[in-house]
Design a protein around this motif. Structure first.
Motif, PDB file in Angstrom:
ATOM      1  N   ILE A   1     -49.951   3.897  69.494  1.00 54.49           N
ATOM      2  CA  ILE A   1     -49.375   2.764  70.217  1.00 54.49           C
ATOM      3  C   ILE A   1     -50.474   2.125  71.067  1.00 54.49           C
ATOM      4  N   ASP A   2     -50.505   0.803  71.088  1.00 59.38           N
ATOM      5  CA  ASP A   2     -51.450   0.118  71.956  1.00 59.38           C
ATOM      6  C   ASP A   2     -50.956   0.154  73.400  1.00 59.38           C
ATOM      7  N   ASP A   3     -51.870  -0.091  74.337  1.00 60.86           N
ATOM      8  CA  ASP A   3     -51.541   0.002  75.768  1.00 60.86           C
ATOM      9  C   ASP A   3     -50.401  -0.914  76.189  1.00 60.86           C
ATOM     10  N   ASN A   4     -50.272  -2.061  75.528  1.00 65.43           N
ATOM     11  CA  ASN A   4     -49.222  -3.007  75.894  1.00 65.43           C
ATOM     12  C   ASN A   4     -47.886  -2.695  75.219  1.00 65.43           C
ATOM     13  N   GLY A   5     -47.876  -1.708  74.344  1.00 67.35           N
ATOM     14  CA  GLY A   5     -46.642  -1.335  73.671  1.00 67.35           C
ATOM     15  C   GLY A   5     -46.146  -2.391  72.694  1.00 67.35           C
ATOM     16  N   ASN A   6     -47.084  -3.117  72.074  1.00 63.95           N
ATOM     17  CA  ASN A   6     -46.691  -4.154  71.115  1.00 63.95           C
ATOM     18  C   ASN A   6     -46.418  -3.583  69.724  1.00 63.95           C
ATOM     19  N   PHE A   7     -47.179  -2.558  69.332  1.00 64.29           N
ATOM     20  CA  PHE A   7     -47.065  -2.002  67.988  1.00 64.29           C
ATOM     21  C   PHE A   7     -46.982  -0.473  68.031  1.00 64.29           C
ATOM     22  N   VAL A   8     -46.139   0.085  67.177  1.00 64.95           N
ATOM     23  CA  VAL A   8     -46.061   1.533  66.972  1.00 64.95           C
ATOM     24  C   VAL A   8     -46.456   1.783  65.519  1.00 64.95           C
ATOM     25  N   ILE A   9     -47.572   2.484  65.317  1.00 64.42           N
ATOM     26  CA  ILE A   9     -48.137   2.653  63.978  1.00 64.42           C
ATOM     27  C   ILE A   9     -47.958   4.097  63.509  1.00 64.42           C
ATOM     28  N   SER A  10     -47.314   4.271  62.371  1.00 68.82           N
ATOM     29  CA  SER A  10     -47.211   5.588  61.744  1.00 68.82           C
ATOM     30  C   SER A  10     -48.560   5.895  61.108  1.00 68.82           C
ATOM     31  N   THR A  11     -49.277   6.881  61.664  1.00 66.66           N
ATOM     32  CA  THR A  11     -50.672   7.109  61.295  1.00 66.66           C
ATOM     33  C   THR A  11     -50.878   8.304  60.372  1.00 66.66           C
ATOM     34  N   LEU A  12     -50.095   9.367  60.557  1.00 68.79           N
ATOM     35  CA  LEU A  12     -50.278  10.578  59.747  1.00 68.79           C
ATOM     36  C   LEU A  12     -48.938  11.289  59.569  1.00 68.79           C
ATOM     37  N   SER A  13     -48.750  11.885  58.386  1.00 67.21           N
ATOM     38  CA  SER A  13     -47.534  12.646  58.055  1.00 67.21           C
ATOM     39  C   SER A  13     -46.283  11.793  58.169  1.00 67.21           C
ATOM     40  N   GLY A  14     -46.314  10.668  57.484  1.00 73.65           N
ATOM     41  CA  GLY A  14     -45.203   9.723  57.532  1.00 73.65           C
ATOM     42  C   GLY A  14     -43.904  10.292  57.006  1.00 73.65           C
ATOM     43  N   HIS A  15     -43.970  11.097  55.943  1.00 73.33           N
ATOM     44  CA  HIS A  15     -42.750  11.608  55.321  1.00 73.33           C
ATOM     45  C   HIS A  15     -42.410  13.020  55.782  1.00 73.33           C
ATOM     46  N   LEU A  16     -43.155  14.020  55.320  1.00 72.30           N
ATOM     47  CA  LEU A  16     -42.814  15.406  55.655  1.00 72.30           C
ATOM     48  C   LEU A  16     -42.908  15.668  57.160  1.00 72.30           C
ATOM     49  N   GLY A  17     -43.844  15.036  57.828  1.00 69.85           N
ATOM     50  CA  GLY A  17     -43.982  15.229  59.266  1.00 69.85           C
ATOM     51  C   GLY A  17     -43.013  14.400  60.079  1.00 69.85           C
ATOM     52  N   GLY A  18     -42.426  13.395  59.448  1.00 73.90           N
ATOM     53  CA  GLY A  18     -41.426  12.574  60.124  1.00 73.90           C
ATOM     54  C   GLY A  18     -41.984  11.431  60.947  1.00 73.90           C
ATOM     55  N   ALA A  19     -43.262  11.068  60.718  1.00 71.34           N
ATOM     56  CA  ALA A  19     -43.871  10.010  61.529  1.00 71.34           C
ATOM     57  C   ALA A  19     -43.200   8.656  61.311  1.00 71.34           C
ATOM     58  N   ASN A  20     -42.813   8.352  60.075  1.00 70.73           N
ATOM     59  CA  ASN A  20     -42.178   7.054  59.814  1.00 70.73           C
ATOM     60  C   ASN A  20     -40.845   6.926  60.544  1.00 70.73           C
ATOM     61  N   LYS A  21     -40.063   7.991  60.476  1.00 68.56           N
ATOM     62  CA  LYS A  21     -38.756   7.999  61.139  1.00 68.56           C
ATOM     63  C   LYS A  21     -38.921   7.890  62.655  1.00 68.56           C
ATOM     64  N   LEU A  22     -39.889   8.623  63.189  1.00 69.30           N
ATOM     65  CA  LEU A  22     -40.131   8.584  64.628  1.00 69.30           C
ATOM     66  C   LEU A  22     -40.683   7.221  65.050  1.00 69.30           C
ATOM     67  N   THR A  23     -41.493   6.607  64.198  1.00 67.88           N
ATOM     68  CA  THR A  23     -42.034   5.275  64.487  1.00 67.88           C
ATOM     69  C   THR A  23     -40.908   4.264  64.680  1.00 67.88           C
ATOM     70  N   LYS A  24     -39.921   4.314  63.809  1.00 69.84           N
ATOM     71  CA  LYS A  24     -38.783   3.399  63.925  1.00 69.84           C
ATOM     72  C   LYS A  24     -38.009   3.651  65.215  1.00 69.84           C
ATOM     73  N   LYS A  25     -37.822   4.936  65.556  1.00 70.66           N
ATOM     74  CA  LYS A  25     -37.084   5.281  66.773  1.00 70.66           C
ATOM     75  C   LYS A  25     -37.826   4.799  68.016  1.00 70.66           C
ATOM     76  N   VAL A  26     -39.117   5.096  68.092  1.00 71.64           N
ATOM     77  CA  VAL A  26     -39.908   4.734  69.269  1.00 71.64           C
ATOM     78  C   VAL A  26     -40.019   3.223  69.415  1.00 71.64           C
ATOM     79  N   SER A  27     -40.199   2.527  68.300  1.00 69.76           N
ATOM     80  CA  SER A  27     -40.327   1.067  68.368  1.00 69.76           C
ATOM     81  C   SER A  27     -39.057   0.421  68.926  1.00 69.76           C
ATOM     82  N   GLU A  28     -37.902   0.998  68.597  1.00 68.94           N
ATOM     83  CA  GLU A  28     -36.645   0.489  69.153  1.00 68.94           C
ATOM     84  C   GLU A  28     -36.544   0.780  70.644  1.00 68.94           C
TER      85      GLU A  28
END
Length: 339
Positions: free
Chosen positions: A82-109
């Motif tokens: 996440i950038d300092d201004n909280g503009n973007f939440v980027i799923s960087t590693l383990s998008g599927h098995l680690g759950g990063a994609n799902k968490l990215t959607k939650k945090v961005s909301e």
């Protein structure tokens, strides 16, 4: 999910504190810890101690920090940037098995940011086989085959799910029905398949998805009725987005073995219930459970639903739903170790 949030700037630290306060209200987030600066010191520790790391910093700092630590999609934690201004939440590693994609959607909301997800199945609105496995809490025997199956799904090829006819797999049907992503698949039956397994086939390729045990821990005030316990259970399953047929066992302390509401719930759901001995509960130690001084003063144990669920789920199990109260009923959910 146990989450570490690490920041490097004062503005990033303020965002971290705000995000932690919001995540702490989520029953599926077991705990959230904050770290600030000392990136070189903290990352080698966080990488192995947490399910997910949210890094509020420049992407270059993050990538250089995690590059020497990355091992496998089957074991690496979810990493968000996440950038300092909280503009973007980027799923960087383990998008599927680690759950990063799902968490990215939650945090961005939660912070009103734009989610950035780049995995092929997601951007093409297809259901990855590893996403299905994670969402249904299934282990994968051969992660090297994931790429083949996800590529086949992207190409629109039909894959086959083989299950035991005696096994209730309503949870699989419910998941596929409620999942709007496209996947061409069939369900077939074979008595040769173990009841806790789902075999995924295409040509000469095979994946074995195996159920990790899901244990629902129950606690309640004396005399709570089955309907009241069921209400709390249903709410927790909605939060976890799983069907009740996915539950392997209910659990509570032996001091609750005469609670008719619990016994009736077990019978109603046709799910066995295990009452854990008081001595085991007294000896049980975990940094993840919520300790109640009231329960300790009354029964000599610090809690009922969380430790009962973890003990029943077995060694090295973990919570996926922390103790949550529903009008005198407490629910916690634990899952067995990923094999």
């Amino acid at each position: 999910m146990k989450i570490a949030i690490i920041s490097v700037s004062d503005k990033g630290q303020q965002l971290a504190v705000s995000l932690k306060n919001k995540l702490d209200n989520d029953s599926t987030v077991i705990k959230t810890d904050l770290y600030h600066k000392n990136v070189k010191k903290y990352f080698p520790i966080l990488f192995y101690e947490y399910d997910a790391i949210i890094a509020i910093m420049a992407s270059g700092i993050l990538i250089r920090s995690i590059a020497p630590l990355i091992e496998s999609k089957a074991s690496d934690p979810a990493i968000l940037n996440i950038d300092d201004n909280g503009n973007f939440v980027i799923s960087t590693l383990s998008g599927h098995l680690g759950g990063a994609n799902k968490l990215t959607k939650k945090v961005s909301e939660l912070i009103n940011a734009t989610p950035v997800i780049t995995t092929s199945t997601d951007v093409n609105r297809k259901l990855g086989i590893d996403v299905l496995a994670r969402d249904l809490y299934l282990s994968i025997d051969n992660t090297s085959e994931i790429l083949f199956f996800n590529k086949s799904i992207l190409e629109g090829r039909q894959i086959s799910f083989i299950v035991n006819p005696e096994k209730n797999i309503d949870y699989l049907y419910e998941y596929l029905k409620n999942n709007t992503l496209e996947i061409d698949m069939s369900v077939d039956f074979s008595s040769k398949i173990n009841t806790d397994e789902i075999h995924v086939l295409l040509q000469n390729h095979k994946l074995i998805l195996k159920e990790r045990k899901i244990i629902v821990g129950l606690g309640c005030k004396r005399g709570k009725e089955c309907s009241e316990l069921y209400f709390g259970l249903k709410k927790s399953l909605v939060d976890l987005k799983i069907d009740k047929s996915r539950i392997n066992m209910l659990s509570s302390a032996e001091i609750k073995k005469d609670e008719m509401g619990m016994l009736e719930l077990s019978e109603k759901l046709n799910i066995p219930i295990n009452f854990v001995e008081l001595d085991k509960l007294k000896l049980f130690e975990s940094n993840d459970i919520q300790k109640s001084e009231f329960v300790k003063s009354k029964f000599g144990i610090y809690g009922v639903c969380e430790p009962s669920a973890l003990i029943t789920a077995g060694f090295d199990s973990k919570l996926i739903y922390k103790k949550t109260s529903y009008d005198g009923v407490t629910i916690a959910v634990a899952i067995s170790k990923d094999k």
